[in-house]
Design an enzyme around this catalytic site. Structure first.
Site, PDB file in Angstrom:
ATOM      1  CB  CYS A  57      58.213  45.973  36.618  1.00  0.00           C
ATOM      2  SG  CYS A  57      58.425  46.766  35.019  1.00  0.00           S
ATOM      3  NE  ARG A 101      49.311  53.449  49.353  1.00  0.00           N
ATOM      4  CZ  ARG A 101      49.573  52.463  50.181  1.00  0.00           C
ATOM      5  NH1 ARG A 101      49.648  52.697  51.477  1.00  0.00           N
ATOM      6  NH2 ARG A 101      49.744  51.244  49.739  1.00  0.00           N
ATOM      7  CD  GLU A 148      51.403  54.333  43.072  1.00  0.00           C
ATOM      8  OE1 GLU A 148      51.783  54.568  44.229  1.00  0.00           O
ATOM      9  OE2 GLU A 148      52.128  54.439  42.079  1.00  0.00           O
ATOM     10  CB  THR A 171      42.629  47.888  46.467  1.00  0.00           C
ATOM     11  OG1 THR A 171      42.865  47.224  47.716  1.00  0.00           O
ATOM     12  CG2 THR A 171      43.197  47.042  45.334  1.00  0.00           C
TER      13      THR A 171
HETATM   14  C1  LIG Z   1      45.983  50.151  34.834  1.00  0.00           C
HETATM   15  C2  LIG Z   1      46.906  49.635  35.880  1.00  0.00           C
HETATM   16  C3  LIG Z   1      48.197  50.139  35.974  1.00  0.00           C
HETATM   17  C4  LIG Z   1      49.092  49.635  36.935  1.00  0.00           C
HETATM   18  N1  LIG Z   1      50.381  50.083  36.950  1.00  0.00           N
HETATM   19  C5  LIG Z   1      51.289  49.433  37.730  1.00  0.00           C
HETATM   20  C6  LIG Z   1      52.679  49.715  37.604  1.00  0.00           C
HETATM   21  O1  LIG Z   1      53.103  50.585  36.828  1.00  0.00           O
HETATM   22  N2  LIG Z   1      53.568  48.987  38.342  1.00  0.00           N
HETATM   23  C7  LIG Z   1      53.133  48.027  39.203  1.00  0.00           C
HETATM   24  O2  LIG Z   1      53.985  47.412  39.847  1.00  0.00           O
HETATM   25  N3  LIG Z   1      51.827  47.746  39.362  1.00  0.00           N
HETATM   26  C8  LIG Z   1      50.897  48.414  38.641  1.00  0.00           C
HETATM   27  N4  LIG Z   1      49.551  48.118  38.758  1.00  0.00           N
HETATM   28  C9  LIG Z   1      49.149  47.053  39.679  1.00  0.00           C
HETATM   29  C10 LIG Z   1      48.277  47.524  40.823  1.00  0.00           C
HETATM   30  O3  LIG Z   1      49.047  48.192  41.787  1.00  0.00           O
HETATM   31  C11 LIG Z   1      47.546  46.267  41.388  1.00  0.00           C
HETATM   32  O4  LIG Z   1      46.560  45.921  40.442  1.00  0.00           O
HETATM   33  C12 LIG Z   1      46.936  46.498  42.735  1.00  0.00           C
HETATM   34  O5  LIG Z   1      47.927  46.629  43.716  1.00  0.00           O
HETATM   35  C13 LIG Z   1      45.974  45.382  43.152  1.00  0.00           C
HETATM   36  O6  LIG Z   1      46.541  44.119  42.966  1.00  0.00           O
HETATM   37  P1  LIG Z   1      45.712  42.977  42.202  1.00  0.00           P
HETATM   38  O7  LIG Z   1      45.223  43.551  40.920  1.00  0.00           O
HETATM   39  O8  LIG Z   1      46.549  41.769  42.121  1.00  0.00           O
HETATM   40  O9  LIG Z   1      44.428  42.704  43.107  1.00  0.00           O
HETATM   41  P2  LIG Z   1      44.358  41.702  44.357  1.00  0.00           P
HETATM   42  O10 LIG Z   1      45.459  41.983  45.302  1.00  0.00           O
HETATM   43  O11 LIG Z   1      44.187  40.320  43.855  1.00  0.00           O
HETATM   44  O12 LIG Z   1      42.992  42.176  45.023  1.00  0.00           O
HETATM   45  C14 LIG Z   1      41.710  41.772  44.549  1.00  0.00           C
HETATM   46  C15 LIG Z   1      40.651  42.309  45.504  1.00  0.00           C
HETATM   47  O13 LIG Z   1      40.867  41.732  46.820  1.00  0.00           O
HETATM   48  C16 LIG Z   1      40.978  42.774  47.774  1.00  0.00           C
HETATM   49  N5  LIG Z   1      41.929  42.390  48.834  1.00  0.00           N
HETATM   50  C17 LIG Z   1      43.173  41.818  48.682  1.00  0.00           C
HETATM   51  N6  LIG Z   1      43.742  41.631  49.882  1.00  0.00           N
HETATM   52  C18 LIG Z   1      42.881  42.112  50.802  1.00  0.00           C
HETATM   53  C19 LIG Z   1      42.897  42.221  52.221  1.00  0.00           C
HETATM   54  N7  LIG Z   1      43.941  41.823  52.941  1.00  0.00           N
HETATM   55  N8  LIG Z   1      41.807  42.769  52.851  1.00  0.00           N
HETATM   56  C20 LIG Z   1      40.750  43.194  52.135  1.00  0.00           C
HETATM   57  N9  LIG Z   1      40.669  43.129  50.794  1.00  0.00           N
HETATM   58  C21 LIG Z   1      41.715  42.600  50.138  1.00  0.00           C
HETATM   59  C22 LIG Z   1      41.507  43.973  46.987  1.00  0.00           C
HETATM   60  O14 LIG Z   1      41.245  45.185  47.650  1.00  0.00           O
HETATM   61  C23 LIG Z   1      40.737  43.826  45.682  1.00  0.00           C
HETATM   62  O15 LIG Z   1      39.452  44.360  45.825  1.00  0.00           O
HETATM   63  C24 LIG Z   1      48.645  48.648  37.842  1.00  0.00           C
HETATM   64  C25 LIG Z   1      47.325  48.164  37.761  1.00  0.00           C
HETATM   65  C26 LIG Z   1      46.475  48.620  36.798  1.00  0.00           C
HETATM   66  C27 LIG Z   1      45.079  48.039  36.706  1.00  0.00           C
END
Ligand SMILES: Cc1cc2nc3c(=O)[nH]c(=O)nc-3n(C[C@H](O)[C@H](O)[C@H](O)COP(=O)(O)OP(=O)(O)OC[C@H]3O[C@@H](n4cnc5c(N)ncnc54)[C@H](O)[C@@H]3O)c2cc1C
Length: 408
Positions: A128, A267, A388, A390
């Site tokens: 988490c 990754r 892991e 985006t």
């Molecule tokens: C099914 C699923 C399982 C997961 N499992 C885990 C888990 O086990 N443990 C855990 O800790 N997390 C987990 N995650 C979380 C996952 O790692 C995050 O969803 C991911 O890191 C993106 O964060 P966010 O969803 O808050 O998107 P945001 O960070 O809000 O991003 C939204 C959009 O903005 C873009 N963006 C953000 N910052 C920038 C930038 N500086 N430059 C350009 N574009 C940008 C992103 O690329 C994306 O397109 C999981 C997510 C999902 C959906």
């Protein structure tokens, strides 16, 4: 150091064929059912435990394979079977790696077995890190861990989100802030043992894909854990924090966005999952194109279809090569001087999205229905460009690494 090789050795081929058999005979036939149920496929995990695929031994054997190809080979085969079920099987391994990487020998020996349980009482684990306001920007975590010296306990408060196996895990690994002044350098990881009061599952998410994998919020309300649950121990943490404070005082090293570094080693493994899904969809599309007839001939007789398949396979093979290169570099301690780990994840995940969409197109109306698996594979593939790190974050990591510039 093992030489880089593009071929599996005999032992690896044997393991690959065994995994492929499990993926074809047990995972794939169960995929549609668990996708519809949107529940953790416990019977399949139990079956995997029975044959030895769901176990620390198996995971560690692949993880420490000196060629680096053990994990990518295993991920590709299991995710070829089905991404949601495979994530339910390997999700625990991702949490276990957090402990393997940062824990003391005693912590590894105590907690990792409890993450898996045993064949008769299978358990899962969760890692988490993400929070509602800290996804890509891991440095902005708010979950706070405060040390209660009198009791030698840590008190943890906060809300985690998107946790794979969150709330249903026997053991949770939680990343929390121990020094808010230090950004991502002020984070530490904690084991939350089974049945610890104050930890509760929040919302369980209804997802677009990988629906057989449980994803939920985890609420931590005055969770108290013994000092021994701090991964790596207090002495090591204090030393690390002192070094980071000193650097901050000297105005030296810029506190990096932790999303740039945290998942670097894992990754390529996500890239391998994407290769598995892409290959699965490509194989379905190739078979279909050879047997479906229109205008009195198989649709693959048309270059418009055949060339799509040629591109799909070319991209899948290129993705696998990037993944294998990065995995070999990681196990052999080669620095990712061109962010090769991120490259492999970026290319493989984008390939999986593209290839699964093309597979739907090649199957026509059938591709758009749940009677055929490519629709599910396309929904599943969308996760690879998100978790892991985006695709945008991978590009940021690559561009910064190549240029040395603080690109935003
Ligand atoms: C099914 C699923 C399982 C997961 N499992 C885990 C888990 O086990 N443990 C855990 O800790 N997390 C987990 N995650 C979380 C996952 O790692 C995050 O969803 C991911 O890191 C993106 O964060 P966010 O969803 O808050 O998107 P945001 O960070 O809000 O991003 C939204 C959009 O903005 C873009 N963006 C953000 N910052 C920038 C930038 N500086 N430059 C350009 N574009 C940008 C992103 O690329 C994306 O397109 C999981 C997510 C999902 C959906």
């Amino acid at each position: 150091m093992a030489e880089f090789t593009m071929e599996l050795n005999d032992e690896q081929k044997e393991v690959r064929d065994w995994l492929h058999g499990f993926a074809a005979d047990v995972i794939r036939p169960a995929a549609a059912e668990w996708d519809e149920r949107e529940e953790t496929p416990w019977p399949v995990i139990q079956e995997a435990a029975k044959v030895g695929i769901y176990s620390l031994d198996f995971y560690a054997q692949q993880y420490f394979d000196p060629t680096g190809l053990g994990i990518p080979m295993a991920m590709e085969e299991l995710f070829w079977g089905d991404a949601g079920i495979a994530l339910s099987i390997v999700g625990t391994g991702l949490a276990a790696v957090g402990v393997l990487a940062n824990g003391t020998e005693e912590q590894i020996g105590t907690w990792i077995p409890q993450m898996y349980g045993d064949q008769n009482d299978v358990k899962v684990a969760a890692f988490c890190s993400s929070e509602p306001d800290a996804g890509s920007d891991v440095a902005s975590l708010r979950t706070r861990a405060v040390y209660d010296e009198a009791k030698d306990e840590w008190v943890i408060n906060g809300t985690k989100t998107w946790a794979t196996n969150g709330g249903i895990a026997n053991v949770h690994v939680v990343v929390a802030v121990v020094d808010p002044e230090l950004g991502s350098k002020g984070h530490a990881s904690f084991i939350i043992p089974p049945n610890t009061p104050g930890l509760a599952q929040g919302q369980k998410f209804k997802k677009h894909g990988i629906r057989a994998s449980h994803t939920a919020e985890v609420i931590l309300d005055n969770v108290r854990v013994p000092g021994s649950c701090l991964l790596g121990g207090k002495e090591k943490l204090d030393e690390r924090l002192a070094r980071a404070r000193e650097k901050a005082r000297q105005g030296g090293e810029r506190v990096k966005n932790a999303a740039m570094a945290t998942f670097e080693a894992s990754r390529p493994a996500v890239g391998a999952m994407a290769v598995g899904t892409a290959r699965a969809a490509y194989e379905v599309a190739l078979d279909y194109a050879k047997t479906r007839e229109q205008f009195g001939r198989p649709i693959i007789d048309n270059q418009g279809v055949a060339f799509q398949l040629a591109d799909m396979r070319t991209q899948i093979d290129a993705a696998r090569l990037l993944v294998w290169r990065a995995s070999w570099m990681a196990i052999n301690g080669r620095p990712f001087t061109a962010a090769e780990g991120s490259m492999s994840k970026l290319f493989a995940s984008e390939t999986a999205k593209k290839v699964t969409a093309q597979a739907i197109q090649i199957l026509g109306g059938n591709g758009y229905t749940r009677e055929y698996p490519v629709e599910r594979m396309h929904r599943d593939a969308a996760i690879y460009t998100i978790f892991e790190g985006t695709s945008e974050i991978q590009r940021l990591v690559i561009a910064r690494t190549l240029s040395g510039m603080p690109i935003r």
